[in-house]
Design a protein around this motif. Structure first.
Motif: not given
Length: 259
Positions: A157-179
């Motif tokens: 997260v700190l090394a990719h400030r402004g160039s990665s959305s990976y943590a938010r992608f993971v949170a979306r997936l966790v909250l989506s109920g996707d299998s």
């Protein structure tokens, strides 16, 4: 030292663990647990083989595949998983409407590839940190295990400030109920090792508590990643957030069971 303070203050997290109700890879059986053997340096190493997917097309930072993955990561994080593959292709600068299907086939395969793109290097970093932590022969305690869980993602997260959305992608997936939760060894070997070690140290840790830890930490890291896009938000402030997150997760994991 990643975080200020003692070695025990170097972050934490169970982000990346499969969420409750998701399709999981095989959990270590009794036989597999017996194969977690003490090495001469004190770290337990698993020889359990998990499914491996071909990630060769997404290991470079350059090229069409990587451009599509970065576009998908951002759009999934911002808008959820209903974004069309055609729109992802356009966002990646592709004129061919079938570019995403050509490179990845289906939406599920695109999500798996996105995990590979980010989680393979994060997993390798986690394994290296585990080896380093155990190099002097010491066994890991619970707080060290928690620390080794978060540090690789926090570094990302700190090394990719402004160039990665990976943590938010993971949170979306966790909250989506996707299998879909990728279970390949390249993704999760380090997390699975930490999970087994945590159960050895704290056998009363329940699956529900693990799920709540993953949910809490995933959303906290997603928020930190968003805040890091603000250039006025400093690395020192980010480390303060991570230290508070560590304290909160330790409290959650060690709290007595309800009832």
């Amino acid at each position: 030292m990643f975080f200020s303070g003692s070695a025990a203050d170097q972050g934490l997290n169970f982000v990346g663990m499969p969420r409750r109700g998701a399709r999981r890879g095989p959990r270590p059986t009794a036989t597999a647990r017996r194969r977690l053997t003490e090495t001469s340096v004190g770290v337990r190493q698993t020889t359990t083989l998990l499914p491996r997917m071909d990630t060769g097309t997404v290991q470079t930072e350059d090229g069409t595949s990587a451009a599509i993955l970065r576009a998908a990561e951002r759009l999934f994080a911002e808008r959820g998983f209903e974004v069309s593959l055609r729109e992802i292709g356009r966002s990646a600068g592709q004129r061919n409407n079938s570019a995403v299907q050509y490179h990845f086939g289906t939406r599920d395969r695109l999500i798996e590839a996105l995990y590979a793109y980010r989680m393979v290097p994060i997993n390798r970093r986690r394994l290296a940190l585990i080896e380093e932590a155990c190099a002097d022969g010491r066994k890991l305690d619970l707080e060290q295990i928690i620390d080794l869980g978060i540090q690789p993602l926090a570094e990302h997260v700190l090394a990719h400030r402004g160039s990665s959305s990976y943590a938010r992608f993971v949170a979306r997936l966790v909250l989506s109920g996707d299998s879909l939760v990728p279970t390949g060894r390249d993704f999760t070997e380090g997390l699975r090792l930490l999970s087994v070690l945590s159960k050895d140290v704290m056998p009363e840790l329940t699956e529900e508590r693990e799920f709540l830890l993953a949910l809490f930490t995933a959303t906290a890291m997603a928020n930190l990643e968003l805040r890091c896009e603000d250039r006025s938000f400093t690395d020192e402030q980010a480390r303060e957030v991570l230290a508070e997150l560590r304290t909160a997760v330790i409290a959650m994991i060690t709290a007595p069971r309800a009832g």
